[in-house]
Write a protein that holds these residues in place. Structure first.
Motif, PDB file in Angstrom:
ATOM      1  N   SER A 293       0.825  -1.213   0.000  1.00 34.99           N
ATOM      2  CA  SER A 293       0.000   0.000   0.000  1.00 34.99           C
ATOM      3  C   SER A 293       0.857   1.259   0.000  1.00 34.99           C
TER       4      SER A 293
ATOM      5  N   GLU B  79      -6.366   0.514  -7.509  1.00 38.74           N
ATOM      6  CA  GLU B  79      -7.280   0.683  -6.384  1.00 38.74           C
ATOM      7  C   GLU B  79      -6.914   1.945  -5.609  1.00 38.74           C
TER       8      GLU B  79
ATOM      9  N   ALA C 249      -8.431   5.157  -2.733  1.00 37.58           N
ATOM     10  CA  ALA C 249      -9.415   5.736  -1.824  1.00 37.58           C
ATOM     11  C   ALA C 249      -8.831   7.033  -1.293  1.00 37.58           C
TER      12      ALA C 249
ATOM     13  N   SER D  25      -3.266   0.964  -3.955  1.00 37.59           N
ATOM     14  CA  SER D  25      -2.733  -0.390  -3.940  1.00 37.59           C
ATOM     15  C   SER D  25      -3.085  -1.073  -5.246  1.00 37.59           C
ATOM     16  N   ASP D  26      -2.495  -2.270  -5.467  1.00 35.25           N
ATOM     17  CA  ASP D  26      -2.885  -3.054  -6.623  1.00 35.25           C
ATOM     18  C   ASP D  26      -3.889  -4.147  -6.256  1.00 35.25           C
ATOM     19  N   LEU D  27      -4.310  -4.182  -4.988  1.00 31.83           N
ATOM     20  CA  LEU D  27      -5.332  -5.115  -4.529  1.00 31.83           C
ATOM     21  C   LEU D  27      -6.489  -4.350  -3.896  1.00 31.83           C
ATOM     22  N   PRO D  28      -7.679  -4.947  -3.821  1.00 29.58           N
ATOM     23  CA  PRO D  28      -8.824  -4.257  -3.209  1.00 29.58           C
ATOM     24  C   PRO D  28      -8.520  -3.774  -1.801  1.00 29.58           C
ATOM     25  N   LEU D  29      -9.056  -2.614  -1.459  1.00 25.36           N
ATOM     26  CA  LEU D  29      -8.804  -1.958  -0.182  1.00 25.36           C
ATOM     27  C   LEU D  29      -9.910  -2.292   0.816  1.00 25.36           C
ATOM     28  N   LYS D  30      -9.593  -2.174   2.107  1.00 22.64           N
ATOM     29  CA  LYS D  30     -10.590  -2.393   3.156  1.00 22.64           C
ATOM     30  C   LYS D  30     -11.353  -1.083   3.382  1.00 22.64           C
ATOM     31  N   VAL D  31     -12.119  -0.708   2.367  1.00 21.04           N
ATOM     32  CA  VAL D  31     -12.764   0.602   2.351  1.00 21.04           C
ATOM     33  C   VAL D  31     -13.825   0.711   3.437  1.00 21.04           C
TER      34      VAL D  31
ATOM     35  N   HIS E 286     -14.184   6.311  -2.893  1.00 21.96           N
ATOM     36  CA  HIS E 286     -13.418   5.400  -3.730  1.00 21.96           C
ATOM     37  C   HIS E 286     -14.276   5.064  -4.956  1.00 21.96           C
ATOM     38  N   GLY E 287     -13.708   4.293  -5.858  1.00 20.95           N
ATOM     39  CA  GLY E 287     -14.465   3.832  -7.011  1.00 20.95           C
ATOM     40  C   GLY E 287     -15.032   4.954  -7.861  1.00 20.95           C
TER      41      GLY E 287
END
Length: 311
Positions: free
Chosen positions: A206, A233, A235, A256-262, A280-281
């Protein structure tokens, strides 16, 4: 630039070992820890001042030319006074299971507040702090000494140059909090810089950046667009008044390059003593509004804060 007020960090901040409790007196025994009046000292190109916290006996605020940079409590390194640092603390709590050691790079040192936090909440973490101001590093080491058992290495060099010397895939977390004269230097705002950050990160690692901007938020939108060219990814956490462009302030970017704990990050930011909002998104893409990514050739420093920002 930083806004004060509030309580300590996340869930990991509430745990203490017996060893840490025994070492509190030692950590609070630096020269500044024994002072009751502000200490001012010239550093590289600016005036640093350590201002005592009247409510916490071994706590200090570091300012550079009057702009607040860091707050440190030598008795309790898990206490994060500035709201943007608490948001970064939440992210540090969420990037791995509680207590798991991390490899962390800090671009910009200040008073090493976040390095101290991670050392306390994630023992055995290995951290590298890259701070260009050698005189500031010397002042902080002398007056606000680090826990000698913490695995924190400090390099007095330019953030991007120091980053370039790190090996590929070394870091779980890279934290950028670099200001020169209350502005982020231009060479730390570009796609080329972020490509170096991603090179240093492990897969799934991250990147966190403390950004500062005010209306019309041109710099902030450009930094989101720039990060989007390097990381899939994203946020962003900020005070609602900053989101609406009503005042100059800090925003914390997570990539990050992986999904975040949004969802969990959103909950923590929303329940902060100074509640913030996380986007995000699609909502973050809409906020960016088609801003162009920044390259080295057209990079500019972040905008200077207005005089009222620190008043």
């Amino acid at each position: 630039m930083a806004r004060r007020g509030g309580s300590g960090g996340g869930a990991g901040a509430r745990k203490r070992s017996d060893r840490k409790a025994e070492n509190r007196t030692e950590r609070g025994a630096g020269r500044a820890g024994r002072r009751t009046e502000p200490l001012a000292e010239p550093v590289d190109g600016s005036l640093a001042e350590l201002v005592p916290d009247r409510e916490r006996p071994h706590a200090w605020t570091l300012t550079l030319d009057g702009a607040p940079q860091s707050h440190v409590d030598l008795d309790d390194p898990t206490f994060l006074s500035f709201e943007y640092q608490r948001r970064i603390g939440h992210i540090a709590d969420l990037v791995a299971p509680p207590g798991q050691p991390l490899h962390v790079v800090h671009l910009g040192g200040g008073a090493f507040t976040l390095a101290r936090y991670i050392a306390a909440t994630r023992p055995r973490s290995t951290q590298q702090v890259i701070e260009v101001d050698a005189a500031l590093v010397e002042l902080v080491r002398r007056e606000l000494p680090l826990d000698p058992q913490a695995r924190i290495r400090v390099r007095a060099t330019d953030a991007r140059a120091g980053l370039g010397k790190l090996q590929d895939g070394w870091a779980d977390l890279v934290i950028a909090d670099v200001f020169s004269g209350a502005r982020t230097p231009a060479h730390l705002t570009s796609t080329e810089f972020l490509a170096e950050v991603r090179r240093v990160l492990k897969p799934g690692g991250s990147y966190v950046a403390n950004l500062a901007d005010g209306p019309p938020l041109t710099h902030l939108r450009g930094q989101i667009a720039t990060a989007a060219t390097v990381f899939p990814e994203l946020a962003l956490a900020a005070d609602p008044t900053v989101w609406r462009g009503r005042r100059f302030g800090n925003a914390v970017l997570l990539a990050s390059d992986l999904p975040l704990k949004v969802a969990e990050l959103t909950r923590r930011v929303a329940t902060d003593p100074h509640p913030g909002r996380v986007e995000h998104g699609r909502a973050l893409a809409d906020f960016t509004g088609g801003a162009a990514a920044v390259n080295d050739a057209d990079a500019r420093p972040s905008p200077a804060p207005p005089p009222s920002a620190f008043g």
